[in-house]
Design an enzyme around this catalytic site. Sequence first.
Site, PDB file in Angstrom:
ATOM      1  N   CYS A   2     -10.141  -0.722  -8.387  1.00 15.83           N
ATOM      2  CA  CYS A   2     -11.221  -1.108  -7.494  1.00 15.83           C
ATOM      3  C   CYS A   2     -11.744  -2.443  -7.986  1.00 15.83           C
ATOM      4  O   CYS A   2     -11.351  -2.933  -9.033  1.00 15.83           O
ATOM      5  CB  CYS A   2     -12.367  -0.103  -7.580  1.00 15.83           C
ATOM      6  N   ARG A  27      -8.161  -5.744  -4.614  1.00 19.52           N
ATOM      7  CA  ARG A  27      -8.092  -4.678  -5.620  1.00 19.52           C
ATOM      8  C   ARG A  27      -8.253  -3.292  -4.995  1.00 19.52           C
ATOM      9  O   ARG A  27      -8.147  -2.275  -5.687  1.00 19.52           O
ATOM     10  CB  ARG A  27      -9.191  -4.869  -6.668  1.00 19.52           C
ATOM     11  N   TRP A  74     -10.452   1.559  -4.058  1.00 20.89           N
ATOM     12  CA  TRP A  74      -9.130   2.079  -3.754  1.00 20.89           C
ATOM     13  C   TRP A  74      -9.147   3.505  -4.302  1.00 20.89           C
ATOM     14  O   TRP A  74      -9.229   3.709  -5.511  1.00 20.89           O
ATOM     15  CB  TRP A  74      -8.074   1.235  -4.446  1.00 20.89           C
ATOM     16  N   ASN A 100     -14.695   1.034 -11.993  1.00 17.69           N
ATOM     17  CA  ASN A 100     -13.270   0.825 -11.738  1.00 17.69           C
ATOM     18  C   ASN A 100     -12.525   1.524 -12.869  1.00 17.69           C
ATOM     19  O   ASN A 100     -12.737   1.208 -14.034  1.00 17.69           O
ATOM     20  CB  ASN A 100     -12.954  -0.674 -11.729  1.00 17.69           C
ATOM     21  N   GLY A 101     -11.677   2.490 -12.513  1.00 14.06           N
ATOM     22  CA  GLY A 101     -10.923   3.201 -13.542  1.00 14.06           C
ATOM     23  C   GLY A 101     -10.929   4.693 -13.240  1.00 14.06           C
ATOM     24  O   GLY A 101     -11.217   5.114 -12.109  1.00 14.06           O
ATOM     25  N   GLU A 482      14.160  -7.394  -4.294  1.00 13.44           N
ATOM     26  CA  GLU A 482      12.843  -8.000  -4.097  1.00 13.44           C
ATOM     27  C   GLU A 482      12.585  -8.255  -2.602  1.00 13.44           C
ATOM     28  O   GLU A 482      11.491  -8.012  -2.103  1.00 13.44           O
ATOM     29  CB  GLU A 482      12.739  -9.290  -4.935  1.00 13.44           C
ATOM     30  N   LYS A 486       9.526  -6.626  -0.392  1.00 15.17           N
ATOM     31  CA  LYS A 486       8.579  -7.460   0.371  1.00 15.17           C
ATOM     32  C   LYS A 486       8.501  -6.952   1.805  1.00 15.17           C
ATOM     33  O   LYS A 486       7.423  -6.793   2.358  1.00 15.17           O
ATOM     34  CB  LYS A 486       9.053  -8.902   0.425  1.00 15.17           C
ATOM     35  N   GLU A 489       6.802  -3.358   2.160  1.00 15.33           N
ATOM     36  CA  GLU A 489       5.379  -3.208   1.807  1.00 15.33           C
ATOM     37  C   GLU A 489       4.447  -3.846   2.817  1.00 15.33           C
ATOM     38  O   GLU A 489       3.320  -3.401   2.984  1.00 15.33           O
ATOM     39  CB  GLU A 489       5.081  -3.709   0.389  1.00 15.33           C
ATOM     40  N   HIS A 505      30.070   4.174  -0.762  1.00 16.98           N
ATOM     41  CA  HIS A 505      30.087   5.454  -1.481  1.00 16.98           C
ATOM     42  C   HIS A 505      29.040   6.407  -0.918  1.00 16.98           C
ATOM     43  O   HIS A 505      28.524   7.262  -1.626  1.00 16.98           O
ATOM     44  CB  HIS A 505      29.910   5.213  -2.982  1.00 16.98           C
ATOM     45  N   LYS A 604      -3.818  -4.833  -5.034  1.00 11.94           N
ATOM     46  CA  LYS A 604      -3.173  -5.914  -5.777  1.00 11.94           C
ATOM     47  C   LYS A 604      -2.934  -5.546  -7.235  1.00 11.94           C
ATOM     48  O   LYS A 604      -1.917  -5.870  -7.815  1.00 11.94           O
ATOM     49  CB  LYS A 604      -4.051  -7.170  -5.688  1.00 11.94           C
TER      50      LYS A 604
HETATM   51  C1  F6R Z   1       4.749  -6.237  -4.757  1.00  6.70           C
HETATM   52  C2  F6R Z   1       3.840  -6.327  -5.877  1.00  6.70           C
HETATM   53  C3  F6R Z   1       3.849  -5.239  -6.884  1.00  6.70           C
HETATM   54  C4  F6R Z   1       3.516  -5.789  -8.277  1.00  6.70           C
HETATM   55  C5  F6R Z   1       3.365  -4.634  -9.272  1.00  6.70           C
HETATM   56  C6  F6R Z   1       3.096  -5.143 -10.678  1.00  6.70           C
HETATM   57  O1  F6R Z   1       4.656  -7.360  -3.936  1.00  6.70           O
HETATM   58  O2  F6R Z   1       3.070  -7.244  -5.971  1.00  6.70           O
HETATM   59  O3  F6R Z   1       5.060  -4.554  -6.889  1.00  6.70           O
HETATM   60  O4  F6R Z   1       4.528  -6.657  -8.669  1.00  6.70           O
HETATM   61  O5  F6R Z   1       2.320  -3.805  -8.877  1.00  6.70           O
HETATM   62  O6  F6R Z   1       1.941  -5.903 -10.731  1.00  6.70           O
HETATM   63  P1  F6R Z   1       1.659  -6.878 -11.948  1.00  6.70           P
HETATM   64  O7  F6R Z   1       2.683  -7.959 -11.890  1.00  6.70           O
HETATM   65  O8  F6R Z   1       0.276  -7.394 -11.712  1.00  6.70           O
HETATM   66  O9  F6R Z   1       1.782  -6.066 -13.185  1.00  6.70           O
END
Ligand code: F6R
Length: 609
Positions: A2, A27, A74, A100-101, A482, A486, A489, A505, A604
Amino acid sequence: MCGIVGYIGNKQAADILIDGLKKLEYRGYDSAGIAVYNGEKIKVQKYKGRLSVLEEKVKENPVQGTLGIGHTRWATHGAPSDINSHPHSNASGDIVVVHNGIIENYMELKEELEEEGYTFKSETDTEVVAQLLDYLYTGDIVETVQKALTRLNGSYALGIISTREPDKLIGVRKDSPLIVGVGEGENFIASDIPAILKHTKNVYFLENNELVILEKDQVTILNKKGKAIKKEIFEVNWSIEDAEKGGYRHFMLKEIEEQPKALKDTMTSRLLEDQDQVILDQIKLGKKELQNINRIFIVACGTAYHAGLVGKYAIERFARIPVETEVASEFRYKKPIVDEHSLVIVVSQSGETADTLAALRLAKEKGARILAITNVIGSTVSREADNVLYTWAGPEIAVASTKAYTTQLICMYMLALHIALELGTISVEFFREIRDALKQTPQMVEEILKHKHDIQKFADHNFNTNSVFFLGRGLDYYTAMEGSLKLKEISYIHSEAYAAGELKHGTIALIEKGTLIIALATQQELYEKLLSNMKEVKARGAHVVAIAQEGHEEVKKVADEVFYIPRINDHVTPVTIIPILQLIAYYIAVARGTDVDKPRNLAKSVTVE
Ligand code: F6R
């Protein structure tokens, strides 16, 4: 996970809190709330939904006051609802908390408080903290908070205000981030810098178990033992514009387009055209240290994990040392064989990801040398690692990581080259080839981004698809992973990345007429094989879009559409292909009308495991 913010000063707190929360919405964003002391009592306004809901309600029902705390949530304990939203209060509403936590022992504390006659309105762990403060109150709020902390297990960044001592705002952290902003006649706490950047560039980073007492004109930081300590102020050198949208519709597009600069910045002063070395002074990983290392692990989550896969490729290819790249949430529970001869590279944009941090601590405990690649100065990962290699990407706000990823790739290549040079496993000529290729990437990415409208057109024709497969071999497979992440998500389209040779396979059974395939064909040594895999899916009716290096004409004969990237050394193509995949995901998501910067169910910074 959060975002929290707090203000004490002479200005109207509500505006500052809401503005700060806007910068922290990445967040978490399933509910938001503020609490403001109006000179008499603390007024709490909190609502399920986006921050805009809270903002409207506060406009309809304004509150005057110069002390307050705010929160964007969150959900972890208790579904998103008005009641479960923060801030949370004790029964009489005179002690109010944002958090937060996760308080791991909250059930036990709740039962204990219930036995004492306390009742609870929400399902959250945070309400327990507010009630515990009430229960333990000694007549001194700071002392009470210190007492309460001895009862809490888990992770927390807390902001606390009370009508009992309305000249104070208290902050405390353990395993969740909290910074202090120091102003003139006003002070702030926040989960992250952008929330307060408009007001001050001077910040303190709190360490675990430190407690801060903010008054209008004073900031006092206490260590775990309650002793006042002096800390160095850190001056933030980002501009507010860096942290804001700058005219773009979405942060994600802004951040995709910032990649040429971010790549350049990350290489600046480390890779110089006339030097046959990587300048990584701060890393202290010379021949002697490297000879003591017999295992390398790269540990990370999500996109950072994908950067780690490319890191494995680069270190193994260039330095010939075996590397294991592991998802942090798996690494930490598998009793990894790590000791003082291991180098553990943790990769994390935020530097706060709970699983990555736990992996770091576990490896450290076992004596391993920890090298962090992170984007956030002062983050927990950066403070706990032995050495840090920063990605100079600037603040990344969109939930979907873009420029952090490409700069992580650059760090991985630089590190691999450095290790290889130290160990003498590559020639100077090879070093120069890769160095020069890396130096070309900013300009190439800029070139690729100029064609974004072709990608938009492609997205406009294909956004209605309900499944996409990304195929690749070797390095292209990692980039495919990757690209697939993208897309799923932010567009909510099911997609999978497959090692192209593995498709037959089993998974090829899913390919039918019209299935969208994005095939990455940039690796010369695997090119023919990839073309065969494209033919296999084409024969089953798939619509094949290929991404290849300029000059590879045969691919046109197999694929339905081709996007070309400028010719570059095969080893570094992940840096130049991914912008195309980021743009495909972005424009498809825009066409589908999703919330691109804040996709559903995500946040994030994942500070819970
Ligand atoms: C996807 C994305 C996440 C982060 C993951 C790790 O676009 O951003 O998969 O890469 O949550 O986050 P960090 O790099 O902050 O440890």
